[in-house]
Design a protein around this motif. Sequence first.
Motif, mmCIF file in Angstrom:
data_model
loop_
_atom_site.group_PDB
_atom_site.id
_atom_site.type_symbol
_atom_site.label_atom_id
_atom_site.label_comp_id
_atom_site.label_asym_id
_atom_site.label_seq_id
_atom_site.Cartn_x
_atom_site.Cartn_y
_atom_site.Cartn_z
ATOM 1 N N LEU A 106 16.445 -2.698 -10.247
ATOM 2 C CA LEU A 106 15.728 -3.889 -9.747
ATOM 3 C C LEU A 106 15.904 -5.011 -10.078
ATOM 4 O O LEU A 106 15.094 -6.034 -9.610
ATOM 5 N N GLY A 107 16.986 -5.051 -10.717
ATOM 6 C CA GLY A 107 17.574 -6.680 -11.025
ATOM 7 C C GLY A 107 16.449 -7.305 -11.857
ATOM 8 O O GLY A 107 16.109 -6.877 -13.013
ATOM 9 N N GLU A 108 16.190 -8.671 -11.547
ATOM 10 C CA GLU A 108 15.281 -9.346 -12.398
ATOM 11 C C GLU A 108 14.124 -8.741 -12.449
ATOM 12 O O GLU A 108 13.316 -8.852 -13.583
ATOM 13 N N ALA A 109 13.693 -8.075 -11.413
ATOM 14 C CA ALA A 109 12.056 -7.479 -11.253
ATOM 15 C C ALA A 109 12.023 -6.610 -12.331
ATOM 16 O O ALA A 109 10.760 -6.013 -12.504
ATOM 17 N N ALA A 110 13.054 -6.077 -13.007
ATOM 18 C CA ALA A 110 12.834 -5.189 -13.946
ATOM 19 C C ALA A 110 12.157 -5.526 -15.205
ATOM 20 O O ALA A 110 11.458 -4.753 -15.910
ATOM 21 N N GLY A 111 12.036 -6.767 -15.351
ATOM 22 C CA GLY A 111 11.307 -7.348 -16.407
ATOM 23 C C GLY A 111 9.709 -7.192 -16.450
ATOM 24 O O GLY A 111 9.024 -7.238 -17.104
ATOM 25 N N ASP A 112 9.386 -7.077 -15.100
ATOM 26 C CA ASP A 112 8.076 -6.743 -14.776
ATOM 27 C C ASP A 112 7.331 -5.540 -15.129
ATOM 28 O O ASP A 112 7.206 -4.679 -14.262
ATOM 29 N N GLN A 113 7.176 -5.374 -16.469
ATOM 30 C CA GLN A 113 6.571 -4.024 -16.918
ATOM 31 C C GLN A 113 5.460 -3.801 -16.268
ATOM 32 O O GLN A 113 5.137 -2.563 -15.986
ATOM 33 N N GLU A 114 4.404 -4.560 -16.085
ATOM 34 C CA GLU A 114 3.288 -4.377 -15.663
ATOM 35 C C GLU A 114 3.128 -3.679 -14.190
ATOM 36 O O GLU A 114 2.590 -2.758 -13.808
ATOM 37 N N ALA A 115 4.178 -4.209 -13.201
ATOM 38 C CA ALA A 115 4.110 -3.876 -12.063
ATOM 39 C C ALA A 115 4.816 -2.326 -12.078
ATOM 40 O O ALA A 115 4.272 -1.402 -11.209
ATOM 41 N N MET A 116 5.701 -2.043 -12.929
ATOM 42 C CA MET A 116 6.064 -0.609 -13.203
ATOM 43 C C MET A 116 5.326 0.501 -13.456
ATOM 44 O O MET A 116 5.002 1.393 -13.013
ATOM 45 N N ARG A 117 4.318 -0.180 -14.395
ATOM 46 C CA ARG A 117 3.141 0.637 -14.928
ATOM 47 C C ARG A 117 2.231 1.094 -13.582
ATOM 48 O O ARG A 117 1.849 2.299 -13.808
ATOM 49 N N GLU A 118 1.856 -0.048 -13.089
ATOM 50 C CA GLU A 118 0.795 0.175 -11.826
ATOM 51 C C GLU A 118 1.678 1.167 -10.632
ATOM 52 O O GLU A 118 0.787 2.085 -10.356
ATOM 53 N N HIS A 119 2.799 0.847 -10.630
ATOM 54 C CA HIS A 119 3.473 1.817 -9.629
ATOM 55 C C HIS A 119 3.551 3.112 -10.142
ATOM 56 O O HIS A 119 3.193 3.984 -9.219
ATOM 57 N N ALA A 120 3.765 3.202 -11.301
ATOM 58 C CA ALA A 120 3.814 4.866 -11.581
ATOM 59 C C ALA A 120 2.494 5.259 -11.645
ATOM 60 O O ALA A 120 2.523 6.836 -11.233
ATOM 61 N N ALA A 121 1.542 4.567 -11.921
ATOM 62 C CA ALA A 121 0.075 5.346 -12.025
ATOM 63 C C ALA A 121 -0.257 5.481 -10.427
ATOM 64 O O ALA A 121 -0.836 6.395 -10.217
ATOM 65 N N ALA A 122 -0.045 4.491 -9.535
ATOM 66 C CA ALA A 122 -0.300 4.655 -8.121
ATOM 67 C C ALA A 122 0.542 5.868 -7.655
ATOM 68 O O ALA A 122 -0.049 6.849 -6.827
ATOM 69 N N PHE A 123 1.550 6.177 -8.111
ATOM 70 C CA PHE A 123 2.611 7.242 -7.620
ATOM 71 C C PHE A 123 1.963 8.537 -8.194
ATOM 72 O O PHE A 123 1.580 9.483 -7.220
ATOM 73 N N ALA A 124 1.377 8.662 -9.202
ATOM 74 C CA ALA A 124 0.447 9.706 -9.899
ATOM 75 C C ALA A 124 -0.683 10.074 -9.185
ATOM 76 O O ALA A 124 -0.855 11.142 -8.579
ATOM 77 N N ALA A 125 -1.385 8.799 -8.962
ATOM 78 C CA ALA A 125 -2.660 8.953 -8.161
ATOM 79 C C ALA A 125 -2.485 9.564 -6.736
ATOM 80 O O ALA A 125 -3.068 10.394 -6.369
ATOM 81 N N ALA A 126 -1.396 9.026 -6.150
ATOM 82 C CA ALA A 126 -1.289 9.614 -4.798
ATOM 83 C C ALA A 126 -0.657 10.983 -4.693
ATOM 84 O O ALA A 126 -1.197 11.740 -3.717
ATOM 85 N N ALA A 127 -0.001 11.544 -5.791
ATOM 86 C CA ALA A 127 0.230 12.897 -5.760
ATOM 87 C C ALA A 127 -0.656 13.606 -6.071
ATOM 88 O O ALA A 127 -0.774 14.840 -5.365
ATOM 89 N N MET A 128 -1.654 13.562 -6.865
ATOM 90 C CA MET A 128 -2.455 14.140 -7.238
ATOM 91 C C MET A 128 -3.680 14.391 -6.152
ATOM 92 O O MET A 128 -4.202 15.271 -5.994
ATOM 93 N N ARG A 129 -4.062 13.329 -5.505
ATOM 94 C CA ARG A 129 -4.868 13.204 -4.490
ATOM 95 C C ARG A 129 -4.511 14.245 -3.438
ATOM 96 O O ARG A 129 -5.508 14.861 -2.830
ATOM 97 N N ASP A 130 -3.276 14.659 -3.303
ATOM 98 C CA ASP A 130 -2.918 15.629 -2.314
ATOM 99 C C ASP A 130 -3.167 17.248 -2.728
ATOM 100 O O ASP A 130 -2.878 17.993 -2.268
ATOM 101 N N GLY A 131 -3.128 17.239 -3.951
ATOM 102 C CA GLY A 131 -3.216 18.624 -4.384
ATOM 103 C C GLY A 131 -1.881 19.303 -4.570
ATOM 104 O O GLY A 131 -1.501 19.458 -3.658
ATOM 105 N N LEU A 132 -1.486 19.346 -5.610
ATOM 106 C CA LEU A 132 0.064 20.098 -5.694
ATOM 107 C C LEU A 132 -0.372 21.620 -5.751
ATOM 108 O O LEU A 132 -1.177 21.915 -5.858
#
Lengths: 200, 200
Positions: free
Chosen positions: B166-192
């Motif tokens: 991520l380079g400098e963008a690695a400092g944006d912890q909130e973005a990473m948090r949201e991204h992980a949450a969105a990742f999880a949400a998208a995965a769950m929505r599909d039914g594992l």
Amino acid sequence: MARMPPKVSTTATRAALLAAARGEFADYGIAGARVDRIAERAGVNKERIYGHFGNKEKLFDAVITEALDDLTAQIALPGSDPADYVAKLTAYYQAHPELVRLLMWEALSYRGQQLLPGQEARVERCARKTASMSERPTAATARTVFLLTGLALFPSMMPQLARIFLGEAAGDQEAMREHAAAFAAAAMRDGLPGESPSGG
Amino acid sequence: MARMPPKVSTTATRAALLAAARGEFADYGIAGARVDRIAERAGVNKERIYGHFGNKEKLFDAVITEALDDLTAQIALPGSDPADYVAKLTAYYQAHPELVRLLMWEALSYRGQQLLPGQEARVERCARKTASMSERPTAATARTVFLLTGLALFPSMMPQLARIFLGEAAGDQEAMREHAAAFAAAAMRDGLPGESPSGG
DNA sequence: CGCTACACCAACCAACTAGTTGGATGTCAA
DNA sequence: TTGACATCCAACTAGTTGGTTGGTGTAGCG
């Protein structure tokens, strides 16, 4: 002037040392590894370690560089099939638990978020992965690749936690691999934020 | 008979030692931690460590137990909102990098997949998490919770890799948090696999 | 007051470790 | 043969480390 022919068996000694060091470092980490033990494992005199690599830390660097080179040689870029990428990468880590442990020891030993010199190769590799995922990659693309990597790495990083969650079923590595891949596929199907839609 | 009143300041000494040990162990791991340094950090005599905890390893166990108790007290079960769980858990780990490092050192030190004695509390906790996700949990449910945990842990486990990606963008912890949450949400929505559909 | 438990301090030890050194042996090439 | 290098071996050093011990001070309890 030039010295092409390796006189005795220098490459063999070097390879033996690298292999022995890989096991020792994977087992005990940089601080915990014992130079004498590495020499013994390799069936080589301890003094040779310093002749070839300088010191323990440089030996560790050589070990991890070699291991990562092997990985990149064997695993294709995520490209347009991230689920397959996760499956293949997970399988690789499952088959090479020493590499996973080396990466963990390294992450713990070299503190700070600063890039160390000599990491350019890794930056290059990671950039290639990100680029393969999108023609116009953003920070969100990079985050996705990063999390996909995490999905593949995590099961091998914390086998004890897997055992706690799964009990006996923790032994079924294929199931974990498929599950991680399915997880990735499901996530990607939905389009993560910043990927294609709602570009601002 | 009973000894209610701590004569001098035994609880304070103990707490100081635990806090100092947490820092030292997070920094250097079990093998790398220096007992003298812990005593110094705590402003307490080294001998007190052995009086209170027995030895270095038991001190480590006390430290990690305390840290995990704090986590379970603060983070709710995944229940029916896994994405929120991932977001909260990611935030907790981002705010407590020492805990993440302690978990890594522990995973590396205690090899093998066998459960250690005294881990019953953890097994119980993880079982509760899994149970909160489904009324009839399967191995697949457990794998999903496990991977969700990984999604939350990974960014804090490998901050250097995040920086590489991520380079400098690695400092944006909130973005990473949201991204992980969105990742999880998208995965769950599909039914594992194995969750709700195609139950066999 | 005496008893007990805790804390402080400093010295101590036995074991271990990374890295060095110096010399002996063997091997290739010129 | 000579020189350059690689290996082996064993001893050495200089520093560190977990853990122990013994002695002193002190706060509360009965």
